[in-house]
Write a protein that holds these residues in place. Sequence first.
Motif, PDB file in Angstrom:
ATOM      1  N   GLN A 188      14.265   3.829  -2.820  1.00 23.70           N
ATOM      2  CA  GLN A 188      13.859   4.480  -1.581  1.00 23.70           C
ATOM      3  C   GLN A 188      15.028   4.462  -0.599  1.00 23.70           C
ATOM      4  OE1 GLN A 188      10.953   2.355   0.658  1.00 23.70           O
ATOM      5  NE2 GLN A 188      11.912   0.374   0.377  1.00 23.70           N
ATOM      6  N   ASP A 189      15.033   5.465   0.260  1.00 20.20           N
ATOM      7  CA  ASP A 189      16.089   5.559   1.262  1.00 20.20           C
ATOM      8  C   ASP A 189      15.592   4.937   2.559  1.00 20.20           C
ATOM      9  OD1 ASP A 189      18.452   6.208   2.493  1.00 20.20           O
ATOM     10  OD2 ASP A 189      17.762   8.202   3.091  1.00 20.20           O
ATOM     11  N   GLY A 190      15.100   3.736   2.452  1.00 21.19           N
ATOM     12  CA  GLY A 190      14.561   3.068   3.616  1.00 21.19           C
ATOM     13  C   GLY A 190      15.105   1.665   3.738  1.00 21.19           C
ATOM     14  N   VAL A 191      14.384   0.857   4.456  1.00 22.68           N
ATOM     15  CA  VAL A 191      14.804  -0.521   4.671  1.00 22.68           C
ATOM     16  C   VAL A 191      13.597  -1.419   4.452  1.00 22.68           C
ATOM     17  CG1 VAL A 191      14.330  -0.405   7.144  1.00 22.68           C
ATOM     18  CG2 VAL A 191      15.947  -2.093   6.283  1.00 22.68           C
ATOM     19  N   SER A 192      13.834  -2.609   3.931  1.00 25.30           N
ATOM     20  CA  SER A 192      12.767  -3.575   3.710  1.00 25.30           C
ATOM     21  C   SER A 192      12.915  -4.715   4.714  1.00 25.30           C
ATOM     22  CB  SER A 192      12.815  -4.120   2.279  1.00 25.30           C
ATOM     23  OG  SER A 192      12.521  -3.115   1.345  1.00 25.30           O
ATOM     24  N   ILE A 193      11.788  -5.146   5.251  1.00 26.39           N
ATOM     25  CA  ILE A 193      11.759  -6.274   6.178  1.00 26.39           C
ATOM     26  C   ILE A 193      10.830  -7.330   5.600  1.00 26.39           C
ATOM     27  CG2 ILE A 193      11.142  -7.050   8.491  1.00 26.39           C
ATOM     28  CD1 ILE A 193      11.885  -4.337   9.548  1.00 26.39           C
ATOM     29  N   LYS A 219      20.094  -3.578   2.482  1.00 24.73           N
ATOM     30  CA  LYS A 219      18.937  -2.768   2.850  1.00 24.73           C
ATOM     31  C   LYS A 219      17.769  -3.628   3.314  1.00 24.73           C
ATOM     32  CE  LYS A 219      19.892   1.099  -0.308  1.00 24.73           C
ATOM     33  NZ  LYS A 219      19.337   1.919  -1.410  1.00 24.73           N
ATOM     34  N   MET A 220      18.058  -4.873   3.635  1.00 27.54           N
ATOM     35  CA  MET A 220      16.981  -5.798   3.987  1.00 27.54           C
ATOM     36  C   MET A 220      17.228  -6.485   5.318  1.00 27.54           C
ATOM     37  SD  MET A 220      15.577  -7.845   0.676  1.00 27.54           S
ATOM     38  CE  MET A 220      14.297  -8.489   1.742  1.00 27.54           C
ATOM     39  N   VAL A 221      16.137  -6.847   5.961  1.00 27.37           N
ATOM     40  CA  VAL A 221      16.151  -7.708   7.135  1.00 27.37           C
ATOM     41  C   VAL A 221      15.130  -8.811   6.871  1.00 27.37           C
ATOM     42  CG1 VAL A 221      15.841  -7.885   9.619  1.00 27.37           C
ATOM     43  CG2 VAL A 221      16.682  -5.760   8.634  1.00 27.37           C
ATOM     44  N   MET A 222      15.494 -10.047   7.178  1.00 29.22           N
ATOM     45  CA  MET A 222      14.574 -11.166   6.974  1.00 29.22           C
ATOM     46  C   MET A 222      14.365 -11.897   8.289  1.00 29.22           C
ATOM     47  SD  MET A 222      15.886 -12.765   3.371  1.00 29.22           S
ATOM     48  CE  MET A 222      16.270 -11.699   1.979  1.00 29.22           C
ATOM     49  N   ILE A 223      13.122 -12.303   8.516  1.00 23.63           N
ATOM     50  CA  ILE A 223      12.803 -13.071   9.715  1.00 23.63           C
ATOM     51  C   ILE A 223      11.774 -14.119   9.326  1.00 23.63           C
ATOM     52  CG2 ILE A 223      11.101 -11.308  10.414  1.00 23.63           C
ATOM     53  CD1 ILE A 223      11.770 -12.108  13.342  1.00 23.63           C
ATOM     54  N   PHE A 224      12.000 -15.339   9.753  1.00 23.37           N
ATOM     55  CA  PHE A 224      11.181 -16.462   9.305  1.00 23.37           C
ATOM     56  C   PHE A 224      10.750 -17.332  10.478  1.00 23.37           C
ATOM     57  CE2 PHE A 224      13.494 -15.394   5.470  1.00 23.37           C
ATOM     58  CZ  PHE A 224      12.549 -15.569   4.474  1.00 23.37           C
ATOM     59  N   VAL A 256       9.923   2.260   6.095  1.00 18.13           N
ATOM     60  CA  VAL A 256      10.087   0.810   6.134  1.00 18.13           C
ATOM     61  C   VAL A 256       9.070   0.167   5.206  1.00 18.13           C
ATOM     62  CG1 VAL A 256      10.154  -1.248   7.588  1.00 18.13           C
ATOM     63  CG2 VAL A 256      10.838   0.963   8.531  1.00 18.13           C
ATOM     64  N   LEU A 257       9.525  -0.771   4.404  1.00  9.77           N
ATOM     65  CA  LEU A 257       8.640  -1.593   3.590  1.00  9.77           C
ATOM     66  C   LEU A 257       8.581  -2.966   4.251  1.00  9.77           C
ATOM     67  CD1 LEU A 257       6.936  -2.090   1.056  1.00  9.77           C
ATOM     68  CD2 LEU A 257       9.029  -2.767  -0.124  1.00  9.77           C
ATOM     69  N   LEU A 258       7.426  -3.304   4.797  1.00  7.46           N
ATOM     70  CA  LEU A 258       7.246  -4.572   5.497  1.00  7.46           C
ATOM     71  C   LEU A 258       6.452  -5.515   4.605  1.00  7.46           C
ATOM     72  CD1 LEU A 258       7.402  -6.338   8.076  1.00  7.46           C
ATOM     73  CD2 LEU A 258       5.255  -5.254   8.799  1.00  7.46           C
TER      74      LEU A 258
END
Length: 511
Positions: A188-193, A219-224, A256-258
């Motif tokens: 996919q041409d998106g971003v994963s969070i 292509k990812m962002v992580m938050i914890f 976006v894939l969350l």
Amino acid sequence: MVFNSADNSKNPDTPDPHGVVVSVRGSVVDVRFDGPLPAIHSVLHAGKAKGEGGDIAIEVLTQRDQRHVRGVALTSTEGLARGMAVTNTGAPLQAPVGKAIVSRMFDVFGKTIDGGESLAGVTWRSVHQAPPPLARRSTASEVFETGIKVIDVLTPLERGGKAGLFGGAGVGKTVLLTEMIHNMIDHQDGVSIFCGIGERCREGAELHAAMKEAGVLDKMVMIFAQMNEPPGARFRVGDAALTMAEYFRDDEHRDVLLLVDNIFRFIQAGMEVSSLMGQMPSRLGYQPTMATELAGLEERIANTDSGAITSIQAVYVPADDFTDPAAVHTFSHLSASIVLSRQRASEGLYPAIDPLQSSSRMATPGIVGARHYALAQEIRQTLAQYAKLKDIIAMLGLEQLSPADRKVVARARRLERFLTQPFFTTEQFTGLTGKLVSLADALDGCERILRDEFNDRPESALYMIGAIGEAKAKRTSKAEPVPAKTPPISGKQPAQGHNQEPAQAVSADET
């Protein structure tokens, strides 16, 4: 909307933004202000002296009277005492947005925790945003392929929808989430969070290392917010993740894939905050505002004219009780519910998804097509008939069944094994190469099994494969019996050593 705190030091007519701590009870802090009270959701910073900023952040939740506010600490309150100075920032909790946040890992305050370079080139937005209005929402229904056979065939996900992975502890929710990241991030041409709410810090470190090794971290962002952090931080990290997702959807017009692991920890954190604030609990100790708080988070996940936020959420089910209020309230927001079964996990049928309890509103002829819908219904019917026959087989043996029922059992057992799949994220543990299976191949395999094309192959040939063509090439033991026209139920264990269905009782009767 972005809030910025103002510098009041040079204007003597500006009300004093400083207050004093009057009580500390765990994570709940009461603060007195002689001037105007801070607005709800404002962040306060506690310091050792008046005007001196500290490391303790407090979010205002209520205004008790004309001089006092009550808030919940987002950090540890160790060292906080009555009489300490508190500064009103004039702004709510904010999250960084911009292209620079991609490939980084954050905490609830937007600080990087991956040991990388300092964050630059970002703007800050309030984590408290309203859901998109109805006029902007898209009503188109589109299937979101995952590459996992049992999900794409029986419980297809919706692009821009919300899917829940329900299950108790240790049935594979996190593994399934990470596999979906691996399968979809390259297609996919998106971003994963990835939003970790109240999970182990080890899981976050391992996921970051795995995504970096796979070359998909860009292509990812992580938050914890880890499980050892205060409930206030765990309660707000979901809002921070959604703020980042909304930026990519609305500003960059990207899908976006969350992924949320685990939404139950959000509810649990809200329950802790509610108890600390002195609210009377409702059923089973949950907060009386649980439905409102969950809806405020879930309604921000939407498909608009700019892009789509597709969410997949792991949902821990306490004591495997699906009538628990947390599970019931979460069900109402989902377009697909994927239920993981402890029994199937014990039998080695991975992913351990229960096809009879799982459901999706996308599984209708008008969306997936007549062929897909008919096949899914036939598969469910076959597996349901087999579930009814299990007790008869265990007590009387397979030979007591009619020829028609014996065929149903053979098809169902082959379908169960075909719907297993080796994962890329578990290759180092199983030694099996991961498989990505298209929807067309998955439907073709199920259709051919239902038409009895693989009666000449043992069940183990269908276990842990990708497309159905691999069953013909898979080598099996010479000692393993090859079924005839009415196939017996083999009691052999698969090569990986996983336990199978009630095969012991069946094989004893056949022997």
